[in-house]
Design a protein around this motif. Structure first.
Motif, PDB file in Angstrom:
ATOM      1  N   ILE A 400      45.421  55.420  26.830  1.00 34.10           N
ATOM      2  CA  ILE A 400      43.526  55.726  26.718  1.00 34.10           C
ATOM      3  C   ILE A 400      43.554  56.945  25.831  1.00 34.10           C
ATOM      4  CG2 ILE A 400      41.852  56.607  28.060  1.00 34.10           C
ATOM      5  CD1 ILE A 400      42.906  55.137  30.484  1.00 34.10           C
ATOM      6  N   ALA A 401      44.657  57.917  26.074  1.00 34.43           N
ATOM      7  CA  ALA A 401      44.510  58.808  25.013  1.00 34.43           C
ATOM      8  C   ALA A 401      44.684  58.273  23.457  1.00 34.43           C
ATOM      9  CB  ALA A 401      45.911  59.777  25.217  1.00 34.43           C
ATOM     10  N   ASP A 402      45.457  57.316  23.244  1.00 38.00           N
ATOM     11  CA  ASP A 402      45.663  56.491  21.971  1.00 38.00           C
ATOM     12  C   ASP A 402      44.040  55.891  21.463  1.00 38.00           C
ATOM     13  OD1 ASP A 402      47.970  57.590  21.613  1.00 38.00           O
ATOM     14  OD2 ASP A 402      48.983  55.716  22.465  1.00 38.00           O
ATOM     15  N   GLY A 403      43.136  55.552  22.489  1.00 37.41           N
ATOM     16  CA  GLY A 403      41.897  55.108  22.160  1.00 37.41           C
ATOM     17  C   GLY A 403      41.686  53.825  22.791  1.00 37.41           C
ATOM     18  N   VAL A 404      42.630  53.182  23.768  1.00 40.77           N
ATOM     19  CA  VAL A 404      42.345  51.966  24.205  1.00 40.77           C
ATOM     20  C   VAL A 404      41.404  51.981  25.343  1.00 40.77           C
ATOM     21  CG1 VAL A 404      43.632  50.259  25.851  1.00 40.77           C
ATOM     22  CG2 VAL A 404      45.002  51.487  23.608  1.00 40.77           C
ATOM     23  N   PRO A 405      40.413  51.153  25.230  1.00 40.32           N
ATOM     24  CA  PRO A 405      39.221  51.107  26.113  1.00 40.32           C
ATOM     25  C   PRO A 405      39.584  50.531  27.646  1.00 40.32           C
ATOM     26  CG  PRO A 405      39.024  49.348  24.620  1.00 40.32           C
ATOM     27  CD  PRO A 405      40.404  50.083  24.142  1.00 40.32           C
ATOM     28  N   LEU A 406      40.564  51.138  28.230  1.00 38.09           N
ATOM     29  CA  LEU A 406      40.998  50.703  29.659  1.00 38.09           C
ATOM     30  C   LEU A 406      40.142  51.359  30.427  1.00 38.09           C
ATOM     31  CD1 LEU A 406      43.481  49.149  30.989  1.00 38.09           C
ATOM     32  CD2 LEU A 406      44.371  51.205  31.258  1.00 38.09           C
ATOM     33  N   LYS A 407      39.511  50.150  31.574  1.00 35.36           N
ATOM     34  CA  LYS A 407      38.449  50.625  32.407  1.00 35.36           C
ATOM     35  C   LYS A 407      39.132  50.728  33.779  1.00 35.36           C
ATOM     36  CE  LYS A 407      35.826  50.589  28.961  1.00 35.36           C
ATOM     37  NZ  LYS A 407      35.433  51.893  28.614  1.00 35.36           N
ATOM     38  N   GLY A 408      40.165  49.982  34.040  1.00 40.60           N
ATOM     39  CA  GLY A 408      40.569  49.975  35.480  1.00 40.60           C
ATOM     40  C   GLY A 408      42.084  49.400  35.599  1.00 40.60           C
ATOM     41  N   TYR A 409      42.655  49.597  36.777  1.00 42.25           N
ATOM     42  CA  TYR A 409      43.976  49.267  37.184  1.00 42.25           C
ATOM     43  C   TYR A 409      44.228  48.532  38.514  1.00 42.25           C
ATOM     44  CZ  TYR A 409      49.009  49.805  38.201  1.00 42.25           C
ATOM     45  OH  TYR A 409      50.372  49.591  38.589  1.00 42.25           O
ATOM     46  N   PHE A 410      44.668  47.501  38.567  1.00 45.33           N
ATOM     47  CA  PHE A 410      44.723  46.942  39.834  1.00 45.33           C
ATOM     48  C   PHE A 410      46.393  46.782  40.094  1.00 45.33           C
ATOM     49  CE2 PHE A 410      40.618  45.791  38.487  1.00 45.33           C
ATOM     50  CZ  PHE A 410      40.062  45.692  39.502  1.00 45.33           C
ATOM     51  N   ALA A 411      46.820  47.263  41.354  1.00 47.10           N
ATOM     52  CA  ALA A 411      48.238  47.104  41.591  1.00 47.10           C
ATOM     53  C   ALA A 411      48.421  45.693  42.273  1.00 47.10           C
ATOM     54  CB  ALA A 411      48.524  48.250  42.723  1.00 47.10           C
ATOM     55  N   TRP A 412      49.536  45.054  41.708  1.00 51.49           N
ATOM     56  CA  TRP A 412      49.921  43.628  42.480  1.00 51.49           C
ATOM     57  C   TRP A 412      50.950  44.493  43.363  1.00 51.49           C
ATOM     58  CZ3 TRP A 412      47.475  39.136  43.026  1.00 51.49           C
ATOM     59  CH2 TRP A 412      48.469  38.254  43.766  1.00 51.49           C
ATOM     60  N   SER A 413      50.806  44.273  44.887  1.00 52.90           N
ATOM     61  CA  SER A 413      49.773  43.466  45.367  1.00 52.90           C
ATOM     62  C   SER A 413      49.133  44.314  46.588  1.00 52.90           C
ATOM     63  CB  SER A 413      50.218  42.233  46.087  1.00 52.90           C
ATOM     64  OG  SER A 413      49.115  41.625  46.754  1.00 52.90           O
ATOM     65  N   PHE A 414      47.859  44.248  47.018  1.00 52.63           N
ATOM     66  CA  PHE A 414      47.484  45.064  48.034  1.00 52.63           C
ATOM     67  C   PHE A 414      48.410  45.166  49.423  1.00 52.63           C
ATOM     68  CE2 PHE A 414      44.807  46.084  51.785  1.00 52.63           C
ATOM     69  CZ  PHE A 414      44.692  47.311  51.724  1.00 52.63           C
ATOM     70  N   LEU A 415      48.777  43.675  49.925  1.00 56.62           N
ATOM     71  CA  LEU A 415      49.644  43.447  51.035  1.00 56.62           C
ATOM     72  C   LEU A 415      50.976  42.661  50.400  1.00 56.62           C
ATOM     73  CD1 LEU A 415      46.568  41.743  52.885  1.00 56.62           C
ATOM     74  CD2 LEU A 415      47.754  43.846  53.687  1.00 56.62           C
ATOM     75  N   ASP A 416      51.876  42.868  51.177  1.00 53.71           N
ATOM     76  CA  ASP A 416      53.091  41.850  51.009  1.00 53.71           C
ATOM     77  C   ASP A 416      52.548  40.500  51.180  1.00 53.71           C
ATOM     78  OD1 ASP A 416      54.985  43.706  50.721  1.00 53.71           O
ATOM     79  OD2 ASP A 416      55.620  43.869  52.747  1.00 53.71           O
ATOM     80  N   ASN A 417      52.905  39.441  50.547  1.00 50.36           N
ATOM     81  CA  ASN A 417      52.517  38.272  50.725  1.00 50.36           C
ATOM     82  C   ASN A 417      53.364  37.161  50.469  1.00 50.36           C
ATOM     83  OD1 ASN A 417      52.313  37.539  48.016  1.00 50.36           O
ATOM     84  ND2 ASN A 417      50.581  39.027  47.922  1.00 50.36           N
ATOM     85  N   PHE A 418      52.681  35.693  50.210  1.00 44.05           N
ATOM     86  CA  PHE A 418      53.544  34.662  49.916  1.00 44.05           C
ATOM     87  C   PHE A 418      53.760  34.521  48.347  1.00 44.05           C
ATOM     88  CE2 PHE A 418      53.504  30.064  48.734  1.00 44.05           C
ATOM     89  CZ  PHE A 418      54.433  29.649  49.019  1.00 44.05           C
ATOM     90  N   GLU A 419      55.054  34.722  48.161  1.00 40.53           N
ATOM     91  CA  GLU A 419      55.209  34.975  46.667  1.00 40.53           C
ATOM     92  C   GLU A 419      55.641  33.456  45.847  1.00 40.53           C
ATOM     93  OE1 GLU A 419      54.556  36.900  44.440  1.00 40.53           O
ATOM     94  OE2 GLU A 419      55.654  35.952  43.011  1.00 40.53           O
ATOM     95  N   TRP A 420      54.813  32.586  46.004  1.00 45.36           N
ATOM     96  CA  TRP A 420      54.947  31.161  45.444  1.00 45.36           C
ATOM     97  C   TRP A 420      56.406  30.746  45.739  1.00 45.36           C
ATOM     98  CZ3 TRP A 420      50.168  30.300  44.895  1.00 45.36           C
ATOM     99  CH2 TRP A 420      49.346  31.248  44.305  1.00 45.36           C
ATOM    100  N   GLY A 421      57.068  30.142  44.660  1.00 39.51           N
ATOM    101  CA  GLY A 421      58.259  29.572  44.852  1.00 39.51           C
ATOM    102  C   GLY A 421      59.413  30.372  45.723  1.00 39.51           C
ATOM    103  N   TRP A 422      59.224  31.942  46.000  1.00 40.23           N
ATOM    104  CA  TRP A 422      60.184  32.387  46.569  1.00 40.23           C
ATOM    105  C   TRP A 422      59.758  32.872  47.856  1.00 40.23           C
ATOM    106  CZ3 TRP A 422      64.319  34.470  43.749  1.00 40.23           C
ATOM    107  CH2 TRP A 422      64.206  34.092  42.476  1.00 40.23           C
ATOM    108  N   GLY A 423      58.823  32.066  48.283  1.00 43.62           N
ATOM    109  CA  GLY A 423      58.260  32.550  49.761  1.00 43.62           C
ATOM    110  C   GLY A 423      58.055  33.976  50.027  1.00 43.62           C
TER     111      GLY A 423
END
Ligand code: LGS
Length: 459
Positions: A400-423
């Protein structure tokens, strides 16, 4: 250290996806998706696990949203289950839509802005039976589904994403077979990739109605050759082409990179793209979501220590025309997935996208890490995950300091969950889930991240 503040109005969120958290797979008329079928096929998911129950979010959404609110998040990215809304891939299932209406109401009540993703990989099984994403018709079916979802929710959901990680949906789903529907054909995978983008292009104009903003969420990687030999440079060009430029150029410029088109020629790619398609696909986004996890360090030497952890059963290559490229461990620390931690790669991707595809607001729509978590004294001290997220947020701050128009950040993930092939073995959550009791325990990272969100900055 002085507070590293973020721009006013920055979205601080966490992300999830329907099949990974909802469970209740037959409730209220939901149809089957390709992930139901795939996960119930022996040998496709570690320990035979599946999303039948997942973390029971379908029943516990109110509790989950309340927890988000109490932690201090101001945004939430979730996906809609296509077969809940259109069982069989057609029509309208009011009861399925009602779930998302209830969820959105709960979010708004907590002051949390909803960001909805329409396709996070749960294609109605019937559409796969008719050919799935390699068939052009699936893109038109998607546009109908998008219209149905938009009509029901656009009074309250203003941020829409069409497709999540089309690279994964196409190349892991139809190329390597590591993801549903588990096909192994490069020719089918390249058709799927184009039709996923076409689906975006057909749906985007419909989704803009009612003052909504439209984006997509490709997964991007920093890519470096292991040496500057001509062969390694070409390996990096191919991987960067398939992973990054193919999707960025299509979505943001309305063209496919010439070198990638040439590389895909043996797979019949030229015949897949019809006149006018790229005009439909290009330039339709109001924002771009970026899912970032790691860097690919690549070698043209197929005997170099290879590592592509897309599934515990990794078999065929998901890289048409670059099947012999090896993925090298460059010596950085790794997460529980074996993926290297490289926040510098996030800064590189953000500044590159902002420079090469200017004027598009950006979001990090996924970023996070799996680590082994242990419950002790009723809490989970996940310092490594906290460090991972802090380092990546610092990279965002620098960008952002370098001028990138970044508007938000979403952490993966809110909850532990079903991680596809890894269960369920790999935990990405800010919030720990006891899979026996469904009890939620916010990890140290969740408490810390909530404070960052509340202060709108790192301290
Ligand atoms: O749970 C998925 C997360 C976890 O890690 C989510 O549903 C997807 O959207 C996304 O694919 N996710 C994810 N991706 C990371 C893939 C990293 C592969 C790194 C290979 C390094 C050489």
């Amino acid at each position: 250290m002085a507070t590293r503040g973020f721009p006013e109005g920055f979205a601080w969120g966490a992300a999830t996806a329907s099949y990974q958290i909802e469970g209740s797979v037959t409730a209220d008329g939901r149809g089957a998706s390709i992930w139901d079928t795939f996960a119930h096929t022996p040998g496709k998911v570690l320990n035979g696990e599946n999303g039948d129950v997942a973390v029971d979010h379908y029943a516990r959404y109110a509790e989950d949203v309340a927890l988000m609110g109490s932690l201090g998040l101001n945004a939430y990215r979730f996906s809609l289950s296509w077969p809940r809304i259109q069982p069989g891939g057609r029509g309208v299932n009011g009861a399925g839509l009602d779930f998302y209406k209830r969820l959105v109401d709960e979010l708004l009540e907590q002051g949390i802005t909803p960001y909805a993703t329409l396709y996070h990989w749960d294609l109605p099984q019937e559409l796969q039976d008719a050919g799935g994403w390699p068939e052009r018709d699936t893109a038109y079916r998607f546009a109908e589904y998008a219209q149905v979802a938009h009509e029901a929710l656009s009074d309250r959901v203003k941020h829409w994403m069409t497709v999540n990680e089309p690279w994964c949906a196409a190349f892991l789903g139809y190329g390597s077979g590591d993801h549903a529907p588990g096909l192994r054909s490069s020719a089918q995978a390249v058709r799927a990739a184009h039709h996923l983008l076409l689906a975006h292009g057909l749906a985007a104009p419909l989704l803009k109605a009612n003052d909504c903003l439209v984006g997509a969420a490709p997964n991007l990687y920093a890519v470096t050759p292991v040496s500057d030999s001509e062969a390694d440079l070409d390996a990096a060009r191919r991987i960067d082409g398939l992973q990054n430029r193919f999707f960025l150029d299509a979505l943001l410029r309305g063209s496919y990179p010439e070198d990638v088109v040439a590389d895909l020629e043996p797979f019949g790619f030229a015949d897949v793209v019809q006149p006018g398609d790229l005009d439909l696909i290009g330039g339709k986004v109001d924002f771009l979501g970026i899912n970032y996890y790691s860097r690919h360090t690549v070698s043209a030497d197929p005997d170099a220590a290879g590592m592509v952890a897309t599934s515990p059963f990794a078999s065929a290559s998901p890289w048409p025309g670059a099947e012999s490229v090896a993925f090298v461990n460059a010596g950085r620390p790794v997460t529980d997935m074996g993926w290297e931690v490289d926040p510098g790669g996030l800064h590189e991707i953000l500044t590159r996208v902002a420079k090469e595809y200017p004027s598009v607001p950006l979001y990090i729509t996924e970023n996070g890490a799996a680590y082994v978590d242990t419950v002790a004294d009723g809490g989970v001290d996940d310092q490594e995950r906290l460090d991972y997220i802090e380092a990546h947020l610092a990279a965002c701050h620098d960008a952002i300091a370098d001028g990138v128009p970044l508007k938000g950040y979403f952490a993966w993930s809110f909850l532990d969950n079903f991680e596809w092939g890894w269960g369920y073995g790999k935990r990405f959550g800010l919030v720990y889930v006891d899979y026996e009791t469904q009890v939620r325990i916010p990890k140290s990272s969740a408490h810390w991240y909530g404070r960052v969100a509340r202060h709108n900055g790192l301290s």
